[in-house]
Every structure is written in C-alpha cells, then in structure tokens.
Enzyme design. Structure first.
Site, PDB file in Angstrom:
ATOM      1  CG  ASP A  16      -2.050   0.924   1.172  1.00  0.00           C
ATOM      2  OD1 ASP A  16      -2.288   1.487   0.092  1.00  0.00           O
ATOM      3  OD2 ASP A  16      -2.720   1.118   2.201  1.00  0.00           O
ATOM      4  CD1 TRP A  21       7.403   7.202  -1.130  1.00  0.00           C
ATOM      5  CD2 TRP A  21       7.233   7.027  -3.363  1.00  0.00           C
ATOM      6  NE1 TRP A  21       8.673   7.250  -1.651  1.00  0.00           N
ATOM      7  CE2 TRP A  21       8.596   7.148  -3.012  1.00  0.00           C
ATOM      8  CE3 TRP A  21       6.890   6.906  -4.713  1.00  0.00           C
ATOM      9  CZ2 TRP A  21       9.614   7.148  -3.972  1.00  0.00           C
ATOM     10  CZ3 TRP A  21       7.892   6.909  -5.661  1.00  0.00           C
ATOM     11  CH2 TRP A  21       9.242   7.030  -5.277  1.00  0.00           C
ATOM     12  CG  HIS A  33       0.770   2.378  -9.285  1.00  0.00           C
ATOM     13  ND1 HIS A  33       0.530   2.036  -7.977  1.00  0.00           N
ATOM     14  CD2 HIS A  33      -0.330   3.065  -9.698  1.00  0.00           C
ATOM     15  CE1 HIS A  33      -0.665   2.484  -7.608  1.00  0.00           C
ATOM     16  NE2 HIS A  33      -1.202   3.121  -8.632  1.00  0.00           N
ATOM     17  CD1 TRP A  65     -11.957  -4.772 -10.930  1.00  0.00           C
ATOM     18  CD2 TRP A  65     -10.985  -3.959 -12.770  1.00  0.00           C
ATOM     19  NE1 TRP A  65     -11.278  -5.805 -11.537  1.00  0.00           N
ATOM     20  CE2 TRP A  65     -10.677  -5.333 -12.682  1.00  0.00           C
ATOM     21  CE3 TRP A  65     -10.476  -3.237 -13.858  1.00  0.00           C
ATOM     22  CZ2 TRP A  65      -9.882  -5.993 -13.611  1.00  0.00           C
ATOM     23  CZ3 TRP A  65      -9.687  -3.900 -14.794  1.00  0.00           C
ATOM     24  CH2 TRP A  65      -9.400  -5.254 -14.661  1.00  0.00           C
ATOM     25  NE  ARG A  67      -6.793   2.102  -6.418  1.00  0.00           N
ATOM     26  CZ  ARG A  67      -5.707   2.248  -5.687  1.00  0.00           C
ATOM     27  NH1 ARG A  67      -4.595   2.673  -6.229  1.00  0.00           N
ATOM     28  NH2 ARG A  67      -5.723   1.951  -4.404  1.00  0.00           N
ATOM     29  CG  LEU A 127      10.486 -16.291  -3.700  1.00  0.00           C
ATOM     30  CD1 LEU A 127      10.313 -16.402  -2.194  1.00  0.00           C
ATOM     31  CD2 LEU A 127      10.862 -14.860  -4.091  1.00  0.00           C
ATOM     32  NE  ARG A 183      -3.273  -1.735   4.127  1.00  0.00           N
ATOM     33  CZ  ARG A 183      -4.456  -1.857   3.579  1.00  0.00           C
ATOM     34  NH1 ARG A 183      -5.246  -2.835   3.933  1.00  0.00           N
ATOM     35  NH2 ARG A 183      -4.877  -1.006   2.658  1.00  0.00           N
ATOM     36  CB  SER A 191      -7.756  -4.473   1.964  1.00  0.00           C
ATOM     37  OG  SER A 191      -7.657  -3.243   2.635  1.00  0.00           O
ATOM     38  CD  GLU A 202       2.412 -14.026  15.406  1.00  0.00           C
ATOM     39  OE1 GLU A 202       2.238 -12.879  15.854  1.00  0.00           O
ATOM     40  OE2 GLU A 202       2.097 -15.050  16.024  1.00  0.00           O
TER      41      GLU A 202
HETATM   42  C1  FPP Z   1      -1.371   0.369  -3.501  1.00  0.00           C
HETATM   43  O1  FPP Z   1      -0.994   1.700  -3.440  1.00  0.00           O
HETATM   44  C2  FPP Z   1      -0.857  -0.213  -4.702  1.00  0.00           C
HETATM   45  C3  FPP Z   1      -1.594  -0.700  -5.737  1.00  0.00           C
HETATM   46  C4  FPP Z   1      -3.067  -0.759  -5.771  1.00  0.00           C
HETATM   47  C5  FPP Z   1      -0.942  -1.223  -6.921  1.00  0.00           C
HETATM   48  C6  FPP Z   1       0.234  -2.060  -6.555  1.00  0.00           C
HETATM   49  C7  FPP Z   1       0.941  -2.436  -7.741  1.00  0.00           C
HETATM   50  C8  FPP Z   1       2.277  -2.548  -7.755  1.00  0.00           C
HETATM   51  C9  FPP Z   1       3.173  -2.282  -6.636  1.00  0.00           C
HETATM   52  C10 FPP Z   1       2.891  -3.005  -8.973  1.00  0.00           C
HETATM   53  C11 FPP Z   1       3.138  -4.468  -8.926  1.00  0.00           C
HETATM   54  C12 FPP Z   1       2.869  -5.047 -10.206  1.00  0.00           C
HETATM   55  C13 FPP Z   1       3.511  -6.110 -10.679  1.00  0.00           C
HETATM   56  C14 FPP Z   1       3.052  -6.732 -11.899  1.00  0.00           C
HETATM   57  C15 FPP Z   1       4.698  -6.695 -10.055  1.00  0.00           C
HETATM   58  P1  FPP Z   1      -2.125   2.778  -3.561  1.00  0.00           P
HETATM   59  O2  FPP Z   1      -2.191   3.215  -4.961  1.00  0.00           O
HETATM   60  O3  FPP Z   1      -3.383   2.234  -2.976  1.00  0.00           O
HETATM   61  O4  FPP Z   1      -1.558   3.904  -2.687  1.00  0.00           O
HETATM   62  P2  FPP Z   1      -2.380   4.982  -1.873  1.00  0.00           P
HETATM   63  O5  FPP Z   1      -3.023   4.233  -0.733  1.00  0.00           O
HETATM   64  O6  FPP Z   1      -1.321   5.909  -1.425  1.00  0.00           O
HETATM   65  O7  FPP Z   1      -3.373   5.587  -2.795  1.00  0.00           O
END
Ligand code: FPP
Length: 238
Positions: A16, A21, A33, A65, A67, A127, A183, A191, A202
């Site tokens: 998250d 950020w 992202h 979806w 967003r 892994l 998280r 969520s 844990e």
């Molecule tokens: C949460 O941050 C992040 C997401 C919903 C997208 C996460 C996706 C990635 C990290 C990319 C990974 C993808 C691959 C294929 C490896 P947020 O956007 O909810 O942040 P916010 O809470 O600050 O709005």
C-alpha cells in the site's frame, strides 16, 4: 517451541501507499506504481535470501477497478514492463511465478503476459513469487464453495471434508498458509486479502509506503515474527 512452528515460510504483503508516496514527491500516482513494481524485485530477492519460500503480493484487488481509467490502464500495463525487465533474472534465480485472482477478467494482453511468466517458470524450485491480481478473498471463497459443491454433485467427493481438503479448492491450493502478513503505509486493514490463509498469521503494519519498504524493514518484520510466541490456539509450551 519447535523450529517448525517458528519458520517463516510464507510472507504475504499488502503493498500500500504507492499513490501517496508519489503525490508527496509531486509526481503522478502512476510513478509510484512504477517504483513499486521495481521494489517487487528488490523485496523478492531479499525474501528469498532470508529463507522465505513463498512471497505473495497484493498488486490489484477486485475493488481497484473503481480507480480512474488511466490508473487502472497503467497498472494493467505494469506486468509487461515488469516481466520484460526481470523475467530472465527470475528464471536464473530459480523463482517460480504464480498468480492468484480472476485472470480471465483482465485485458487479454495482461493475461497473456502473466500466463507466460507462470508457464516459463513452472518447473523452478526456488522462491514461489505469487502476484494477487484481480484478487478478492471473499470471491475466492465463493468460487471454492461452488467448485466443491459441483464435485459433491458429481459424486467426486463427500460432504464431510477436512480444512485441508477444502484448501485444495482455494487459489492458493498446494501452498502453505501465511505465517506473516505485512501491510505497508500505516493502514490497519486486511482489505479482503487471503482471509482463510491468514487464520494464524502474525501481523505487521509498518509506516513505510511500499516504494520505501526496504530489505531492512522486511528483515525487521521477520525478526519480530521470530520473537513472537505462536500458539495456534493452544497453550504455551514451557
Ligand atoms: C497500492 O498503493 C498499490 C496498488 C493498488 C498497486 C500495486 C501495484 C504494484 C506495486 C505493482 C506491482 C505489479 C507487478 C506486476 C509486479 P495505492 O495506490 O493504494 O496507494 P495509496 O493508498 O497511497 O493511494
């Protein structure tokens, strides 16, 4: 306590805070992202080096979806960018890619890229790096119940099944349950993530946003896990 109950085999992470950020740096959410996707590689390597066998990351939920179209489109393009950059290295490192979620509902090209990553790495024994995409745990449980009911109807299995038998209907079939759920970004919510699989996990909630989540923070979470006394509902063994 035996070593077995202390082993941190399966770590799940709710990644998250990418959007916040990026905004804090005056950048668009999508920039978060992209950095977040690069951090998946960094953390996968660190997890593997710390002895984790299964790393399961929440990339996109069934609720995401909602967003903006631009943001959803961008996230759907990320797998191609990500595996284009890192798949060769993952294969060399022996990682096995897995996906959980309803992949059939993803754009065709996104699904193709994900299927390809799973296929290319299916015989690897390092892994297990699972990406949850278009994943929602309640949906997973409903789909599992539907498949189980069908097997009962078809006479393939009886009505009286164990937890372990039911687990085979989940998207995580043949994976151990989660030992540690992390998280990032300070929110205190689950969520709709791996509700069955975290029954005895844990929990660690860390303030860092996902792009700032470093191998050191992961190591600290795993160290905290090792210091906890997991009893699985039993009593403490003196
Ligand atoms: C949460 O941050 C992040 C997401 C919903 C997208 C996460 C996706 C990635 C990290 C990319 C990974 C993808 C691959 C294929 C490896 P947020 O956007 O909810 O942040 P916010 O809470 O600050 O709005």
């Amino acid at each position: 306590m035996s070593n077995e109950t202390k082993a941190c085999r399966h770590v799940a992470i709710i990644m998250d805070g990418n959007g916040r950020w990026a905004k804090a740096q005056g950048k668009p959410r999508t920039a978060g992202h992209l950095v977040g996707a690069d951090n998946v590689r960094t953390i996968a390597i660190a997890a593997s080096e710390l002895g984790v066998e299964y790393l399961t990351l929440y990339a996109f939920s069934t609720e995401n979806w909602k967003r903006s179209e631009d943001e959803v489109n961008y996230i759907m393009k990320l797998p191609k960018i990500f595996f284009g950059k890192y798949m060769k290295e993952f294969i060399e490192r022996g990682y096995r890619m897995r996906m959980i979620g309803e992949l059939d509902r993803l754009p065709k090209e996104t699904k193709r890229v994900l299927d390809d990553a799973v296929e290319q790495s299916k015989n690897n024994t390092g892994l297990n790096l699972s990406i949850a995409i278009n994943y929602g745990s309640q949906r997973e449980l409903v789909l599992a119940a539907e498949r189980y009911a069908k097997d009962v109807k078809d006479g393939k299995i009886g009505l009286d099944i164990s937890n372990e038998e039911f687990e085979q209907y989940l998207m995580t079939a043949d994976m151990p349950n989660v030992d540690l759920l992390i998280r990032t970004s300070g929110e205190l919510r689950i969520s709709n993530y791996l509700l069955w699989q975290i029954a005895y996990a844990e929990l660690e909630f860390v303030p860092e946003a996902w792009p700032e989540f470093t191998p050191e923070v992961l190591e600290r979470c795993i160290r905290n896990f090792g210091n906890r006394d997991r009893r699985f509902g039993g009593v403490k063994n003196e």
